[in-house]
Design an enzyme around this catalytic site. Structure first.
Site, PDB file in Angstrom:
ATOM      1  N   GLU A 137     -10.963   3.058   7.440  1.00 15.92           N
ATOM      2  CA  GLU A 137     -10.042   3.744   8.177  1.00 15.92           C
ATOM      3  C   GLU A 137     -10.585   5.190   9.236  1.00 15.92           C
ATOM      4  O   GLU A 137     -10.867   5.274  10.242  1.00 15.92           O
ATOM      5  CB  GLU A 137      -8.942   4.449   6.784  1.00 15.92           C
ATOM      6  CG  GLU A 137      -7.358   5.272   7.995  1.00 15.92           C
ATOM      7  CD  GLU A 137      -6.591   5.897   7.366  1.00 15.92           C
ATOM      8  OE1 GLU A 137      -5.944   5.223   7.880  1.00 15.92           O
ATOM      9  OE2 GLU A 137      -6.736   5.890   6.720  1.00 15.92           O
ATOM     10  N   HIS A 164       0.978  -1.340   0.466  1.00 12.57           N
ATOM     11  CA  HIS A 164      -0.330   0.043  -0.459  1.00 12.57           C
ATOM     12  C   HIS A 164       0.435   1.590   0.193  1.00 12.57           C
ATOM     13  O   HIS A 164       1.205   1.623   0.831  1.00 12.57           O
ATOM     14  CB  HIS A 164      -0.726   0.251   1.156  1.00 12.57           C
ATOM     15  CG  HIS A 164      -2.051   0.866   1.305  1.00 12.57           C
ATOM     16  ND1 HIS A 164      -3.213   0.860   1.209  1.00 12.57           N
ATOM     17  CD2 HIS A 164      -1.893   2.531   1.141  1.00 12.57           C
ATOM     18  CE1 HIS A 164      -3.957   1.724   1.205  1.00 12.57           C
ATOM     19  NE2 HIS A 164      -3.545   3.004   1.079  1.00 12.57           N
ATOM     20  N   ASP A 169       1.841   4.039   2.866  1.00 13.88           N
ATOM     21  CA  ASP A 169       0.814   4.344   2.676  1.00 13.88           C
ATOM     22  C   ASP A 169       1.661   5.870   2.639  1.00 13.88           C
ATOM     23  O   ASP A 169       1.644   5.622   0.049  1.00 13.88           O
ATOM     24  CB  ASP A 169      -0.058   5.381   3.236  1.00 13.88           C
ATOM     25  CG  ASP A 169      -1.105   5.840   2.937  1.00 13.88           C
ATOM     26  OD1 ASP A 169      -1.609   5.734   1.817  1.00 13.88           O
ATOM     27  OD2 ASP A 169      -2.237   6.236   4.222  1.00 13.88           O
ATOM     28  N   ASP A 170       1.237   6.982   2.118  1.00 18.75           N
ATOM     29  CA  ASP A 170       2.198   8.493   1.894  1.00 18.75           C
ATOM     30  C   ASP A 170       3.443   8.631   2.325  1.00 18.75           C
ATOM     31  O   ASP A 170       3.251   9.710   3.012  1.00 18.75           O
ATOM     32  CB  ASP A 170       0.889   9.508   1.618  1.00 18.75           C
ATOM     33  CG  ASP A 170       0.226   8.780   1.273  1.00 18.75           C
ATOM     34  OD1 ASP A 170      -0.085   8.851  -0.477  1.00 18.75           O
ATOM     35  OD2 ASP A 170      -1.325   8.612   1.253  1.00 18.75           O
ATOM     36  N   HIS A 230     -10.069   0.913  -0.337  1.00 14.82           N
ATOM     37  CA  HIS A 230      -9.896   1.816   0.949  1.00 14.82           C
ATOM     38  C   HIS A 230     -11.091   1.581   1.360  1.00 14.82           C
ATOM     39  O   HIS A 230     -11.933   1.536   0.976  1.00 14.82           O
ATOM     40  CB  HIS A 230      -9.200   3.197   0.951  1.00 14.82           C
ATOM     41  CG  HIS A 230      -7.877   3.539   0.631  1.00 14.82           C
ATOM     42  ND1 HIS A 230      -7.561   2.575  -0.646  1.00 14.82           N
ATOM     43  CD2 HIS A 230      -6.862   4.739   0.533  1.00 14.82           C
ATOM     44  CE1 HIS A 230      -6.419   3.560  -0.854  1.00 14.82           C
ATOM     45  NE2 HIS A 230      -6.044   4.487  -0.594  1.00 14.82           N
TER      46      HIS A 230
END
Length: 345
Positions: free
Chosen positions: A199, A13, A277-278, A196
């Site tokens: 979350e 991811h 993720d980022d 996604h």
């Protein structure tokens, strides 16, 4: 304790723009004559509440970073450096997620944008030894018909290295059921379903994703800790959770890394693939997620090795590659741990 950067693992991811190195972002912005928000260059992790306002700040910064990617060379650099960074952290496979829509105007359209990423993924795989595969992702912020267009594009390029189809952005936006057609196109062709969910929203949203998108893996899914009976159903269905603890804290889902229910999910039998993720915005890479598991959740090396095994089993790699990496994890765990530092008593 054993070195977590040498623990064999996979990275399932990671977003294309969000994978950028800060130095690369600064250089591309300078080349494009773009002035970036100082928050993107200060080296401090983004911390926002999980509210409409908080998400807007995250999205504004992400959009600002994406706006500097204006050429084929820039796109290739991002893919190559993501693979290099993964290699340095012991990753054996990277499944990088990209929505080609934003880059298409600079390289001649959606198809060239995706083909650039796929071509560089193959080149980076050869250069780094990390298997790089591509997930095409649609955005909840765009019309569901756009998602169908991307699903067909992903199917067409499946032989070139597209392995899955995703749905990203603020999960509180859009009607999940309206994206079912796009995911049906992808699944019928054999692509993995990688949306996604779970979350910013809780178990009810996960139920919607399960009902309409038929996930192979679930991006995040951390809120399944709020409903262990639903988690049991997800686990029995063989769905891996792409957990990103640093992301959960940065977006205000949990106040600290210790509050992320990683251990609770692990002990309940969830299949987990730790991911970054980022990292551009969260200033936390793949190995850092394993450090969180060790330092904030008290997981020992055997448990960390099991997390790595789950990431391998949850990947879309070949069975031969999985067997090789699982054996390498066993070797890592069998090797002597480093002695504790500091004076002996």
């Amino acid at each position: 304790m054993r070195d977590l950067t040498t623990l064999p693992k996979t990275h399932l991811h990671l977003h294309f723009t969000g994978s950028m190195r800060p130095a690369t972002l600064a250089e591309l912005a300078d080349e494009a004559g773009v002035r970036l928000p100082p928050a993107l260059l200060d080296g401090v992790a983004l911390r926002v509440p999980a509210s409409e306002r908080g998400w807007f700040r995250f999205q504004r910064l992400y959009d600002a970073a994406r706006a500097v990617v204006r050429s084929e060379a820039a796109m290739r650099r991002i893919v190559r450096e993501a693979a290099e960074d993964d290699a340095a952290e012991g990753s054996r496979r990277l499944e990088i997620q990209v929505d080609p829509t934003s880059y298409a105007p600079f390289v001649g359209g959606l198809t060239p944008a995706l083909e650039i990423v796929l071509d560089e993924a193959r080149s980076a795989s050869r250069a780094t030894g990390v298997e790089v595969a591509v997930v095409v992702a649609a955005s909840r912020m765009r019309h569901p018909l756009d998602a169908r267009t991307l699903a067909r594009l992903a199917v067409h390029h499946q032989p070139d290295g597209v392995v899955g189809f995703g749905l990203s952005n603020d999960e509180r936006r859009g009607d999940t059921s309206l994206f079912a057609g796009a995911f049906s196109i992808a699944r019928r062709a054999g692509l993995a379903s990688l949306p996604h969910g779970g979350e910013l929203l809780g178990p009810d949203h996960v139920r919607d994703v399960l009902a309409h998108l038929g996930p192979t893996r679930l991006g995040h899914g951390v809120r399944l800790a709020d409903d262990l009976s639903l988690l049991e159903k997800v686990t029995e269905a063989g769905i891996t959770l792409e957990l990103a603890p640093a992301s959960n804290v940065a977006l205000g889902v949990y106040p600290t890394a210790a509050d992320v229910p990683l251990r609770r999910l692990f002990e309940a039998g969830a299949q987990i693939a730790l991911s970054a993720d980022d990292p551009l915005l969260f200033v936390s890479r793949l190995a850092d997620q394993y450090r969180i598991a060790r330092e904030d959740h008290g997981m020992d090396d055997a448990q960390l090795a099991e997390l790595a095994r789950m990431s391998v089993r949850g990947s879309l790699a070949s069975e031969a590659s999985k067997r090789r990496w699982l054996a390498e994890i066993d070797d890592w765990l069998a090797a002597p741990a480093a002695p504790p530092s500091g004076p002996t008593v």
